[in-house]
Design a protein around this motif. Sequence first.
Motif, PDB file in Angstrom:
ATOM      1  N   ASN A 163      23.825  28.186  28.034  1.00 39.59           N
ATOM      2  CA  ASN A 163      24.582  29.344  27.732  1.00 39.59           C
ATOM      3  C   ASN A 163      25.542  29.829  28.867  1.00 39.59           C
ATOM      4  O   ASN A 163      25.196  29.556  29.856  1.00 39.59           O
ATOM      5  N   ALA A 164      26.974  30.236  28.516  1.00 34.60           N
ATOM      6  CA  ALA A 164      27.821  30.544  29.518  1.00 34.60           C
ATOM      7  C   ALA A 164      28.540  31.818  29.345  1.00 34.60           C
ATOM      8  O   ALA A 164      28.632  32.136  28.094  1.00 34.60           O
ATOM      9  N   GLN A 165      28.839  32.459  30.064  1.00 34.30           N
ATOM     10  CA  GLN A 165      29.333  33.835  30.153  1.00 34.30           C
ATOM     11  C   GLN A 165      30.367  33.980  31.171  1.00 34.30           C
ATOM     12  O   GLN A 165      29.949  34.128  32.303  1.00 34.30           O
ATOM     13  N   ILE A 166      31.474  34.722  30.817  1.00 34.05           N
ATOM     14  CA  ILE A 166      32.355  34.888  31.814  1.00 34.05           C
ATOM     15  C   ILE A 166      32.949  36.327  31.389  1.00 34.05           C
ATOM     16  O   ILE A 166      33.430  36.552  30.071  1.00 34.05           O
ATOM     17  N   ASN A 167      32.917  37.542  32.521  1.00 33.30           N
ATOM     18  CA  ASN A 167      33.307  38.556  32.008  1.00 33.30           C
ATOM     19  C   ASN A 167      34.448  39.237  33.353  1.00 33.30           C
ATOM     20  O   ASN A 167      34.303  38.673  34.281  1.00 33.30           O
ATOM     21  N   SER A 168      35.268  40.062  32.663  1.00 32.36           N
ATOM     22  CA  SER A 168      36.049  40.658  33.645  1.00 32.36           C
ATOM     23  C   SER A 168      36.526  42.133  33.315  1.00 32.36           C
ATOM     24  O   SER A 168      36.325  42.598  32.116  1.00 32.36           O
ATOM     25  N   ARG A 169      36.431  43.161  34.397  1.00 32.18           N
ATOM     26  CA  ARG A 169      36.742  44.195  34.112  1.00 32.18           C
ATOM     27  C   ARG A 169      37.607  45.010  35.074  1.00 32.18           C
ATOM     28  O   ARG A 169      37.793  44.810  36.008  1.00 32.18           O
TER      29      ARG A 169
ATOM     30  N   SER B 250      37.109  62.096  42.158  1.00 40.47           N
ATOM     31  CA  SER B 250      36.817  61.978  43.371  1.00 40.47           C
ATOM     32  C   SER B 250      37.331  60.773  44.114  1.00 40.47           C
ATOM     33  O   SER B 250      37.537  60.745  45.209  1.00 40.47           O
ATOM     34  N   SER B 251      37.160  59.522  43.334  1.00 35.71           N
ATOM     35  CA  SER B 251      37.873  58.478  44.051  1.00 35.71           C
ATOM     36  C   SER B 251      39.346  58.759  44.203  1.00 35.71           C
ATOM     37  O   SER B 251      39.950  58.183  45.374  1.00 35.71           O
ATOM     38  N   GLY B 252      40.225  59.358  43.321  1.00 31.59           N
ATOM     39  CA  GLY B 252      41.538  59.455  43.306  1.00 31.59           C
ATOM     40  C   GLY B 252      41.855  60.363  44.209  1.00 31.59           C
ATOM     41  O   GLY B 252      42.905  60.017  45.328  1.00 31.59           O
ATOM     42  N   GLN B 253      41.045  61.534  44.569  1.00 31.53           N
ATOM     43  CA  GLN B 253      41.487  62.458  45.695  1.00 31.53           C
ATOM     44  C   GLN B 253      41.157  62.190  47.281  1.00 31.53           C
ATOM     45  O   GLN B 253      41.691  62.422  48.061  1.00 31.53           O
ATOM     46  N   ALA B 254      40.256  60.967  47.184  1.00 24.90           N
ATOM     47  CA  ALA B 254      39.906  60.366  48.509  1.00 24.90           C
ATOM     48  C   ALA B 254      41.127  59.854  49.009  1.00 24.90           C
ATOM     49  O   ALA B 254      41.223  59.373  50.407  1.00 24.90           O
ATOM     50  N   GLY B 255      41.989  59.337  48.347  1.00 21.91           N
ATOM     51  CA  GLY B 255      43.306  58.870  48.698  1.00 21.91           C
ATOM     52  C   GLY B 255      42.900  57.171  48.927  1.00 21.91           C
ATOM     53  O   GLY B 255      43.795  56.238  49.407  1.00 21.91           O
ATOM     54  N   GLY B 256      41.916  56.570  48.589  1.00 19.21           N
ATOM     55  CA  GLY B 256      41.632  55.217  48.634  1.00 19.21           C
ATOM     56  C   GLY B 256      42.188  54.701  47.523  1.00 19.21           C
ATOM     57  O   GLY B 256      42.683  55.082  46.761  1.00 19.21           O
ATOM     58  N   ASN B 257      41.697  53.295  47.467  1.00 13.87           N
ATOM     59  CA  ASN B 257      41.994  52.337  46.479  1.00 13.87           C
ATOM     60  C   ASN B 257      41.587  52.820  44.992  1.00 13.87           C
ATOM     61  O   ASN B 257      40.197  52.868  45.040  1.00 13.87           O
ATOM     62  N   ARG B 258      42.442  53.002  44.103  1.00 12.31           N
ATOM     63  CA  ARG B 258      41.844  53.718  42.685  1.00 12.31           C
ATOM     64  C   ARG B 258      41.639  52.508  41.971  1.00 12.31           C
ATOM     65  O   ARG B 258      41.071  52.897  40.880  1.00 12.31           O
ATOM     66  N   GLU B 259      42.117  51.279  42.170  1.00 14.17           N
ATOM     67  CA  GLU B 259      41.728  50.285  40.995  1.00 14.17           C
ATOM     68  C   GLU B 259      40.428  49.420  41.658  1.00 14.17           C
ATOM     69  O   GLU B 259      40.258  49.375  42.788  1.00 14.17           O
TER      70      GLU B 259
END
Length: 160
Positions: free
Chosen positions: A101-107, A116-125
């Motif tokens: 079995n093999a599996q490849i995932n990306s997100r 909270s991540s966006g307001q901290a000013g850091g990388n949002r991606e």
Amino acid sequence: MYTRYFAIWICLLLVVSCKVGKDYQRPKLDLPEKYRNDTDINNDTSALSQNPRDFFKNKYLLGLIDTAFEKNSDLLLAVQNIALAESALGTVKLNYLPEINAQINSRYTKASQNSSSGQAGGNREIKDFNASAALTWSIDIWGKIKREKEEALASYLQSQ
């Protein structure tokens, strides 16, 4: 005290569950060679053993026979059952081989500016990649695969 009895019961259940069944042996039956006073239908003089084209000379009748063979739903169903049993037997034979079995995932996730991540000013991606592989091989200790193969073979032979 109860833990001890519980452990003993679990051990007994494990020992009993490991029992393997016996191989099937067909019983010997005393059957007559012929049913009552039937004659042998496998002789060469029987009309059933001959090709219809050799036995019948009427072209219209031969056309009807050909049409009956082509549109016979029972015959078509029998042919499909044989094909199904053949494929099931082939699938069961593959159980002896290892399974890969093999599996490849990306997100990819992009956080909102209001989070909270966006307001901290850091990388949002957030990019996440994952790859995995597995190799499994079942060892037929208890005879499960062997029994499945015997069942599929019997089903195939029964369909013929």
